[in-house]
Design a protein around this motif. Structure first.
Motif, PDB file in Angstrom:
ATOM      1  N   LYS A  81       0.859  -1.188   0.000  1.00  0.00           N
ATOM      2  CA  LYS A  81       0.000   0.000   0.000  1.00  0.00           C
ATOM      3  C   LYS A  81       0.889   1.231   0.000  1.00  0.00           C
ATOM      4  O   LYS A  81       1.824   1.334   0.794  1.00  0.00           O
ATOM      5  CB  LYS A  81      -0.909   0.004   1.229  1.00  0.00           C
ATOM      6  N   LEU A  82       0.574   2.168  -0.888  1.00  0.00           N
ATOM      7  CA  LEU A  82       1.359   3.391  -1.042  1.00  0.00           C
ATOM      8  C   LEU A  82       0.474   4.593  -0.775  1.00  0.00           C
ATOM      9  O   LEU A  82      -0.607   4.711  -1.346  1.00  0.00           O
ATOM     10  CB  LEU A  82       1.923   3.487  -2.461  1.00  0.00           C
ATOM     11  N   ARG A  83       0.934   5.471   0.117  1.00  0.00           N
ATOM     12  CA  ARG A  83       0.217   6.713   0.417  1.00  0.00           C
ATOM     13  C   ARG A  83       1.208   7.860   0.444  1.00  0.00           C
ATOM     14  O   ARG A  83       2.324   7.727   0.913  1.00  0.00           O
ATOM     15  CB  ARG A  83      -0.461   6.642   1.787  1.00  0.00           C
ATOM     16  N   SER A  84       0.753   8.978  -0.050  1.00  0.00           N
ATOM     17  CA  SER A  84       1.595  10.165  -0.062  1.00  0.00           C
ATOM     18  C   SER A  84       0.758  11.349   0.407  1.00  0.00           C
ATOM     19  O   SER A  84      -0.378  11.510  -0.018  1.00  0.00           O
ATOM     20  CB  SER A  84       2.126  10.406  -1.471  1.00  0.00           C
ATOM     21  N   ASP A  85       1.322  12.165   1.287  1.00  0.00           N
ATOM     22  CA  ASP A  85       0.652  13.372   1.757  1.00  0.00           C
ATOM     23  C   ASP A  85       1.457  14.569   1.271  1.00  0.00           C
ATOM     24  O   ASP A  85       2.507  14.892   1.832  1.00  0.00           O
ATOM     25  CB  ASP A  85       0.551  13.373   3.283  1.00  0.00           C
ATOM     26  N   PRO A  86       0.987  15.239   0.199  1.00  0.00           N
ATOM     27  CA  PRO A  86       1.771  16.345  -0.354  1.00  0.00           C
ATOM     28  C   PRO A  86       1.878  17.546   0.586  1.00  0.00           C
ATOM     29  O   PRO A  86       2.848  18.297   0.520  1.00  0.00           O
ATOM     30  CB  PRO A  86       1.041  16.720  -1.641  1.00  0.00           C
ATOM     31  N   MET A  87       0.913  17.710   1.482  1.00  0.00           N
ATOM     32  CA  MET A  87       0.964  18.851   2.412  1.00  0.00           C
ATOM     33  C   MET A  87       2.049  18.651   3.464  1.00  0.00           C
ATOM     34  O   MET A  87       2.806  19.568   3.766  1.00  0.00           O
ATOM     35  CB  MET A  87      -0.399  19.038   3.093  1.00  0.00           C
ATOM     36  N   LYS A  88       2.119  17.465   4.031  1.00  0.00           N
ATOM     37  CA  LYS A  88       3.118  17.168   5.058  1.00  0.00           C
ATOM     38  C   LYS A  88       4.455  16.732   4.458  1.00  0.00           C
ATOM     39  O   LYS A  88       5.437  16.601   5.179  1.00  0.00           O
ATOM     40  CB  LYS A  88       2.619  16.041   5.962  1.00  0.00           C
TER      41      LYS A  88
ATOM     42  N   SER B 294       3.461   0.393   3.037  1.00  0.00           N
ATOM     43  CA  SER B 294       3.378  -0.784   3.897  1.00  0.00           C
ATOM     44  C   SER B 294       3.374  -2.021   3.021  1.00  0.00           C
ATOM     45  O   SER B 294       2.970  -1.987   1.862  1.00  0.00           O
ATOM     46  CB  SER B 294       2.125  -0.735   4.770  1.00  0.00           C
ATOM     47  N   SER B 295       3.836  -3.113   3.614  1.00  0.00           N
ATOM     48  CA  SER B 295       3.922  -4.374   2.896  1.00  0.00           C
ATOM     49  C   SER B 295       3.438  -5.489   3.805  1.00  0.00           C
ATOM     50  O   SER B 295       3.793  -5.538   4.986  1.00  0.00           O
ATOM     51  CB  SER B 295       5.370  -4.642   2.483  1.00  0.00           C
ATOM     52  N   PHE B 296       2.603  -6.381   3.266  1.00  0.00           N
ATOM     53  CA  PHE B 296       2.116  -7.545   3.998  1.00  0.00           C
ATOM     54  C   PHE B 296       2.333  -8.765   3.128  1.00  0.00           C
ATOM     55  O   PHE B 296       1.844  -8.832   2.007  1.00  0.00           O
ATOM     56  CB  PHE B 296       0.627  -7.389   4.337  1.00  0.00           C
ATOM     57  N   ASP B 297       3.104  -9.722   3.644  1.00  0.00           N
ATOM     58  CA  ASP B 297       3.430 -10.915   2.853  1.00  0.00           C
ATOM     59  C   ASP B 297       2.748 -12.179   3.373  1.00  0.00           C
ATOM     60  O   ASP B 297       3.137 -13.280   3.004  1.00  0.00           O
ATOM     61  CB  ASP B 297       4.937 -11.115   2.802  1.00  0.00           C
ATOM     62  N   GLY B 298       1.736 -12.033   4.188  1.00  0.00           N
ATOM     63  CA  GLY B 298       1.034 -13.181   4.732  1.00  0.00           C
ATOM     64  C   GLY B 298       1.501 -13.552   6.120  1.00  0.00           C
ATOM     65  O   GLY B 298       0.803 -14.250   6.848  1.00  0.00           O
ATOM     66  N   GLU B 299       2.682 -13.083   6.510  1.00  0.00           N
ATOM     67  CA  GLU B 299       3.229 -13.390   7.824  1.00  0.00           C
ATOM     68  C   GLU B 299       3.461 -12.145   8.666  1.00  0.00           C
ATOM     69  O   GLU B 299       3.192 -12.137   9.854  1.00  0.00           O
ATOM     70  CB  GLU B 299       4.543 -14.156   7.684  1.00  0.00           C
ATOM     71  N   ARG B 300       3.963 -11.103   8.034  1.00  0.00           N
ATOM     72  CA  ARG B 300       4.287  -9.895   8.809  1.00  0.00           C
ATOM     73  C   ARG B 300       3.934  -8.643   8.030  1.00  0.00           C
ATOM     74  O   ARG B 300       3.933  -8.627   6.798  1.00  0.00           O
ATOM     75  CB  ARG B 300       5.755  -9.884   9.207  1.00  0.00           C
ATOM     76  N   ILE B 301       3.656  -7.601   8.799  1.00  0.00           N
ATOM     77  CA  ILE B 301       3.358  -6.290   8.215  1.00  0.00           C
ATOM     78  C   ILE B 301       4.568  -5.397   8.464  1.00  0.00           C
ATOM     79  O   ILE B 301       5.077  -5.325   9.580  1.00  0.00           O
ATOM     80  CB  ILE B 301       2.111  -5.661   8.858  1.00  0.00           C
ATOM     81  N   LEU B 302       4.995  -4.729   7.418  1.00  0.00           N
ATOM     82  CA  LEU B 302       6.116  -3.796   7.524  1.00  0.00           C
ATOM     83  C   LEU B 302       5.650  -2.449   7.002  1.00  0.00           C
ATOM     84  O   LEU B 302       5.134  -2.363   5.893  1.00  0.00           O
ATOM     85  CB  LEU B 302       7.295  -4.316   6.693  1.00  0.00           C
ATOM     86  N   GLU B 303       5.781  -1.410   7.824  1.00  0.00           N
ATOM     87  CA  GLU B 303       5.393  -0.064   7.409  1.00  0.00           C
ATOM     88  C   GLU B 303       6.603   0.840   7.514  1.00  0.00           C
ATOM     89  O   GLU B 303       7.289   0.841   8.535  1.00  0.00           O
ATOM     90  CB  GLU B 303       4.254   0.463   8.278  1.00  0.00           C
ATOM     91  N   LYS B 304       6.854   1.599   6.461  1.00  0.00           N
ATOM     92  CA  LYS B 304       8.004   2.500   6.436  1.00  0.00           C
ATOM     93  C   LYS B 304       7.560   3.891   6.027  1.00  0.00           C
ATOM     94  O   LYS B 304       6.666   4.049   5.208  1.00  0.00           O
ATOM     95  CB  LYS B 304       9.067   1.988   5.459  1.00  0.00           C
ATOM     96  N   ARG B 305       8.216   4.889   6.588  1.00  0.00           N
ATOM     97  CA  ARG B 305       7.981   6.292   6.236  1.00  0.00           C
ATOM     98  C   ARG B 305       9.214   6.800   5.507  1.00  0.00           C
ATOM     99  O   ARG B 305      10.339   6.487   5.867  1.00  0.00           O
ATOM    100  CB  ARG B 305       7.725   7.122   7.479  1.00  0.00           C
TER     101      ARG B 305
END
Length: 188
Positions: free
Chosen positions: A86-93, A99-110
Motif C-alpha cells: 500500500k502506497l500513500r503520499s501526503d503532499p501537504m506534510k 506498507s507491505s504484507f506478505d502473509g506473515e508480517r506487516i512492515l510499514e516504512k515512512r
C-alpha cells in the motif's frame, strides 16, 4: 498527403503523454538445491505515479505462483505467495508511507522522498523471494507466473457483487518465467 501527415502528428502528440507504461521485468528464477527463489521488477506508468504523488492511495497486489505445465490440459497451480503493498503520499506534510504484507508480517516504512518510497515498494523488495521447495513434486515442466494488480478504490463489496460485469481492477499485468524441468533425482 497533408491530411495523413497532420493525422500522424496528432497521433504522435497524443501518445507523448503516455510514454511510460506499466512494466513487469522478469520473473527470474534462482535455484538453491531444491528451493526456488524469484526476482522481478515492476514499474508504474506516469499517470498512476502522479496520482500517488497527489495523495491518492494505491494498493498493489503481487501474486507469485508456481505452475506445472501440461501439453493439452490447463496448467496446474502448485503453490504461491501473495504480497500486498500500500502506497500513500501526503503532499501537504511531504510524508510518504508504504506498507507491505506478505502473509506473515506487516512492515510499514515512512520516507522523506517520494522516489525512495517508490523504489522500496516496487524495486528493492522483490529480489530472491523464497517461493517453495520442489522436494516431493512429481517430475515435469514447471514455470513461475508473477501477476500484479491494483483494485479500484471505494467500490463497496455489495455493489461489485451485483454488478459483477463491471471491472473492479485498475490494471492487471502478468508474466511467466522460462519453463524448467524438475526431476527429483537431478537436484539443481
Amino acid at each position: 498527403m497533408l491530411k495523413r501527415t497532420v493525422l500522424l502528428l496528432l497521433l504522435y502528440a497524443s501518445l507523448q503523454g503516455h510514454a511510460f507504461a506499466l512494466e513487469l521485468k522478469g520473473p527470474y528464477l534462482r535455484f538453491k538445491g531444491d528451493e526456488v527463489y524469484v526476482s522481478f521488477g515492476f514499474s508504474l506508468d506516469s499517470e498512476r505515479i502522479e496520482e500517488i504523488r497527489k495523495g491518492v492511495p494505491k494498493e498493489l497486489i503481487f501474486y507469485i505462483d508456481l505452475f506445472r505445465s501440461w501439453e493439452i490440459w490447463p496448467d496446474e497451480f502448485i503453490t504461491g505467495r501473495k504480497v500486498v503493498r500500500k502506497l500513500r503520499s501526503d503532499p501537504m506534510k511531504k510524508e510518504h508511507i508504504a506498507s507491505s504484507f506478505d502473509g506473515e508480517r506487516i512492515l510499514e516504512k515512512r520516507f522523506g522522498s517520494f522516489d525512495s518510497m517508490l523504489s522500496w515498494a516496487l524495486g528493492f523488495g522483490f529480489r530472491d523471494l523464497y517461493l517453495t521447495s520442489l522436494r516431493g513434486l512429481a517430475r515435469g515442466k514447471y514455470f513461475v507466473r508473477v501477476t500484479v494488480e491494483s483494485r479500484m478504490r471505494n467500490i463497496p463489496s455489495l455493489f461489485s457483487e451485483i454488478f459483477f460485469f463491471l471491472p473492479d481492477r485498475e490494471f492487471k499485468v502478468s508474466r511467466d518465467s522460462e519453463p524448467f524441468t524438475w526431476e527429483e533425482t537431478n537436484r539443481r
